[in-house]
Scaffold this motif. Structure first.
Motif, PDB file in Angstrom:
ATOM      1  N   SER A 227       0.834  -1.208   0.000  1.00 62.72           N
ATOM      2  CA  SER A 227       0.000   0.000   0.000  1.00 62.72           C
ATOM      3  C   SER A 227       0.868   1.258   0.000  1.00 62.72           C
ATOM      4  O   SER A 227       0.783   2.087   0.920  1.00 62.72           O
ATOM      5  CB  SER A 227      -0.915   0.010   1.224  1.00 62.72           C
ATOM      6  N   PRO A 228       1.718   1.445  -1.002  1.00 65.74           N
ATOM      7  CA  PRO A 228       2.643   2.587  -0.963  1.00 65.74           C
ATOM      8  C   PRO A 228       1.953   3.945  -0.950  1.00 65.74           C
ATOM      9  O   PRO A 228       2.360   4.840  -0.199  1.00 65.74           O
ATOM     10  CB  PRO A 228       3.493   2.392  -2.228  1.00 65.74           C
ATOM     11  N   ARG A 229       0.901   4.125  -1.757  1.00 64.40           N
ATOM     12  CA  ARG A 229       0.229   5.429  -1.798  1.00 64.40           C
ATOM     13  C   ARG A 229      -0.506   5.715  -0.493  1.00 64.40           C
ATOM     14  O   ARG A 229      -0.471   6.837   0.023  1.00 64.40           O
ATOM     15  CB  ARG A 229      -0.755   5.470  -2.975  1.00 64.40           C
ATOM     16  N   LEU A 230      -1.175   4.706   0.010  1.00 60.39           N
ATOM     17  CA  LEU A 230      -1.936   4.871   1.249  1.00 60.39           C
ATOM     18  C   LEU A 230      -1.005   5.201   2.414  1.00 60.39           C
ATOM     19  O   LEU A 230      -1.236   6.149   3.176  1.00 60.39           O
ATOM     20  CB  LEU A 230      -2.730   3.595   1.530  1.00 60.39           C
ATOM     21  N   LEU A 231       0.069   4.448   2.551  1.00 61.73           N
ATOM     22  CA  LEU A 231       1.007   4.663   3.648  1.00 61.73           C
ATOM     23  C   LEU A 231       1.681   6.025   3.533  1.00 61.73           C
ATOM     24  O   LEU A 231       1.811   6.754   4.528  1.00 61.73           O
ATOM     25  CB  LEU A 231       2.063   3.550   3.660  1.00 61.73           C
ATOM     26  N   GLN A 232       2.072   6.386   2.334  1.00 58.32           N
ATOM     27  CA  GLN A 232       2.756   7.663   2.149  1.00 58.32           C
ATOM     28  C   GLN A 232       1.825   8.835   2.462  1.00 58.32           C
ATOM     29  O   GLN A 232       2.248   9.849   3.034  1.00 58.32           O
ATOM     30  CB  GLN A 232       3.297   7.776   0.732  1.00 58.32           C
ATOM     31  N   ARG A 302      -9.806  -1.028   4.072  1.00 57.44           N
ATOM     32  CA  ARG A 302      -8.657  -1.073   3.170  1.00 57.44           C
ATOM     33  C   ARG A 302      -8.948  -1.903   1.927  1.00 57.44           C
ATOM     34  O   ARG A 302      -8.567  -1.524   0.802  1.00 57.44           O
ATOM     35  CB  ARG A 302      -7.435  -1.640   3.913  1.00 57.44           C
ATOM     36  N   ALA A 303      -9.638  -3.038   2.047  1.00 58.92           N
ATOM     37  CA  ALA A 303      -9.906  -3.913   0.903  1.00 58.92           C
ATOM     38  C   ALA A 303     -10.750  -3.206  -0.146  1.00 58.92           C
ATOM     39  O   ALA A 303     -10.590  -3.445  -1.348  1.00 58.92           O
ATOM     40  CB  ALA A 303     -10.582  -5.200   1.357  1.00 58.92           C
ATOM     41  N   GLU A 304     -11.657  -2.337   0.293  1.00 57.52           N
ATOM     42  CA  GLU A 304     -12.507  -1.594  -0.637  1.00 57.52           C
ATOM     43  C   GLU A 304     -11.847  -0.295  -1.091  1.00 57.52           C
ATOM     44  O   GLU A 304     -11.989   0.122  -2.242  1.00 57.52           O
ATOM     45  CB  GLU A 304     -13.851  -1.285   0.028  1.00 57.52           C
ATOM     46  N   HIS A 305     -11.130   0.353  -0.200  1.00 58.74           N
ATOM     47  CA  HIS A 305     -10.490   1.639  -0.487  1.00 58.74           C
ATOM     48  C   HIS A 305      -9.342   1.487  -1.478  1.00 58.74           C
ATOM     49  O   HIS A 305      -9.098   2.355  -2.319  1.00 58.74           O
ATOM     50  CB  HIS A 305      -9.987   2.253   0.820  1.00 58.74           C
ATOM     51  N   GLY A 306      -8.652   0.367  -1.381  1.00 62.65           N
ATOM     52  CA  GLY A 306      -7.515   0.139  -2.264  1.00 62.65           C
ATOM     53  C   GLY A 306      -6.302   0.960  -1.860  1.00 62.65           C
ATOM     54  O   GLY A 306      -6.276   1.611  -0.809  1.00 62.65           O
ATOM     55  N   ASP A 307      -5.300   0.934  -2.702  1.00 64.66           N
ATOM     56  CA  ASP A 307      -4.071   1.672  -2.423  1.00 64.66           C
ATOM     57  C   ASP A 307      -4.180   3.070  -3.014  1.00 64.66           C
ATOM     58  O   ASP A 307      -3.687   3.355  -4.114  1.00 64.66           O
ATOM     59  CB  ASP A 307      -2.857   0.934  -3.002  1.00 64.66           C
ATOM     60  N   GLN A 308      -4.843   3.939  -2.286  1.00 64.36           N
ATOM     61  CA  GLN A 308      -4.952   5.338  -2.691  1.00 64.36           C
ATOM     62  C   GLN A 308      -4.866   6.212  -1.451  1.00 64.36           C
ATOM     63  O   GLN A 308      -4.993   5.737  -0.323  1.00 64.36           O
ATOM     64  CB  GLN A 308      -6.267   5.592  -3.426  1.00 64.36           C
ATOM     65  N   ALA A 309      -4.603   7.489  -1.673  1.00 60.47           N
ATOM     66  CA  ALA A 309      -4.437   8.412  -0.551  1.00 60.47           C
ATOM     67  C   ALA A 309      -5.692   8.444   0.318  1.00 60.47           C
ATOM     68  O   ALA A 309      -6.813   8.289  -0.173  1.00 60.47           O
ATOM     69  CB  ALA A 309      -4.111   9.798  -1.081  1.00 60.47           C
ATOM     70  N   LEU A 310      -5.469   8.648   1.604  1.00 56.71           N
ATOM     71  CA  LEU A 310      -6.573   8.668   2.567  1.00 56.71           C
ATOM     72  C   LEU A 310      -7.014  10.107   2.802  1.00 56.71           C
ATOM     73  O   LEU A 310      -6.198  10.982   3.102  1.00 56.71           O
ATOM     74  CB  LEU A 310      -6.114   8.046   3.892  1.00 56.71           C
ATOM     75  N   ASP A 311      -8.300  10.349   2.659  1.00 53.94           N
ATOM     76  CA  ASP A 311      -8.843  11.694   2.904  1.00 53.94           C
ATOM     77  C   ASP A 311      -8.726  12.053   4.381  1.00 53.94           C
ATOM     78  O   ASP A 311      -8.865  11.198   5.258  1.00 53.94           O
ATOM     79  CB  ASP A 311     -10.312  11.759   2.482  1.00 53.94           C
TER      80      ASP A 311
END
Length: 437
Positions: A227-232, A302-311
């Motif tokens: 999850s690089p985008r989410l974590l970053q 997370r499973a639905e949100h995917g690897d994308q930035a978190l609002d």
């Protein structure tokens, strides 16, 4: 090492048990194995029930797997749990990941395609049905019948009763044989070692807990995570983050949420990452969703949100995927670890850790819990108001991380070294000559 022949008594008992199993199963429908190659290939078999055992024994297993692969052997990772294949393959892409079905004949079918030269049991079970996992005796029997070496590493005893009649019969018939078919046992402590010796184990070494050698004190690079985008995005936001991992029971879930709800008011940008222990269980996830809806906290899975930035307006991220918790611990301002689970991962990142009291002394997590608690590395509370107060104070305590780092370094210097002791024990039995990493 010259393989010891199977005794006539064991062969007769095995034939009797096989007959009963065939009648019970009525077919080989439960048997699973990878597609058959043209001929059986020499292979390393490793039974590792969950991702927890895989991480805990990684310093030894990774080197052993690399050594076996360099010798041209196939790698077989056995697990009795659904849902771990993706995580196992992400760590060992070339491995065959095989789910143990419970059939006594699965090992025979597997060995026909991937013949074991060495069979390693990672931590549990030390004998049939002792732990919260199931490894049929047939795997050990088949490995020894084919002349494979056998080893138990990081051994731990739960002392569980059998869960069904078939398991009770298997334990009664084969418990001593189970231990005698293992060429070398590496136990975590003296209590486990003495129990296994008294029960009939051949060669037992006290090696300590490899888990202390498995700690990663530096986070993985984002590009090496799932999850690089989410974590970053979480790191870049600078949000105070509470990561609650291995939240198994409903009362622990409610404790965490009851503590976080007022924290989210007092610290408006606070984020909770909540990792349930069994996200594959629909009932667990339904109950969690219902509780979150009642809280009014905006959340995503997370499973639905995917690897994308978190609002920024998301207050709770439900980490309902396997094998990612460690990467989120690395970002935590505070960690809360579910009772009876692994507290070393967040502590390794010098993160303040809260837990509930009342840990089970039979679990392999208990000695680690006891050591770190007595060393002043844990915050214990079963009261949500107290927990919220402690969390809030930690978010403003700039000296806490240095204190955690210093205490953790001291603890590790005392506890590490089990990997090297395990290699020494293995070399005393098996012709392992290459250097390990």
């Amino acid at each position: 090492m010259t393989p010891r022949p199977l005794s006539l008594g064991l062969k007769l008992r095995w034939q009797l048990f096989n007959l009963m199993s065939r009648i019970a199963e009525r077919s080989h429908a439960l048997t699973e194995a990878p597609p058959a190659p043209e001929a059986a290939k020499p292979s390393l078999w490793v039974f590792v029930s969950t991702i927890g055992e895989l991480h805990a024994t990684a310093p030894f297993l990774n080197a052993l797997i690399e050594l076996a692969a360099a010798d041209g052997q196939e790698i077989v990772l056995l697990t009795d749990r659904d849902g771990y294949a993706e995580s196992y393959r992400s760590l060992h892409p070339s491995a065959h990941v095989v789910r143990v079905t419970g059939s006594q004949f699965q090992a025979e079918a597997l060995a026909a395609t991937l013949r074991p030269t060495l069979f390693v049991i990672a931590e549990i079970p030390c004998w049939p049905s002792d732990a919260p996992c199931r490894l049929p005796f047939g795997f050990l029997y088949e490995a020894k019948r084919l002349g494979a070496g056998t080893a138990l590493i990081n051994g731990w005893l739960y002392g569980y009763p059998t869960s069904c009649r078939a398991d009770a019969i298997e334990r009664k018939l084969f418990q001593r044989d189970w231990l005698r078919l293992i060429d070398v046992v590496c136990a975590q402590n003296e209590r486990v070692a003495n129990t296994l010796r008294d029960a009939g184990a051949n060669l037992v070494h006290i090696t300590g807990n490899i888990k202390f050698d498995a700690l990663e004190t530096l986070p993985r690079a984002f590009e090496n995570t799932r999850s690089p985008r989410l974590l970053q995005s979480i790191q870049s936001s600078g949000r105070p983050t509470v990561v609650a991992g291995c939240v198994t029971e409903a009362d622990e879930r409610d404790l965490v949420l009851a503590a976080f709800e007022p924290l989210a008011v007092a610290v408006p940008r606070a984020l909770l990452v909540l990792a349930p222990r069994h996200p594959e269980n629909p009932k667990v996830m339904q109950a969690l969703g219902k509780r979150l809806n009642a809280s009014g906290l905006p959340f995503v899975r997370r499973a639905e949100h995917g690897d994308q930035a978190l609002d920024d307006d998301v207050k709770v991220l439900v980490l309902d995927t396997m094998g990612e918790l460690r990467d989120f611990y690395a970002l935590a301002s505070i960690a809360h670890v579910g009772r009876d689970h692994n507290i070393l991962e967040p502590l390794a990142y010098a993160c303040p850790v809260s837990v509930r009291p009342g840990w089970n002394s039979t679990y392999p997590s208990f000695p680690v819990y006891e050591m770190t608690r007595d060393g002043g590395l844990l915050i214990e509370s079963d009261d949500p108001t107290t927990l919220e107060t402690l969390w809030q104070s930690l978010l403003t305590d700039s000296g806490r991380r240095k204190q955690q780092t210093d205490r953790m370094r001291s603890l590790l210097e005392h506890a590490q070294g089990a990997t090297e002791r395990t290699w020494s024990a293995m070399r005393s039995v098996f012709p392992i000559t290459r250097e390990h990493g």
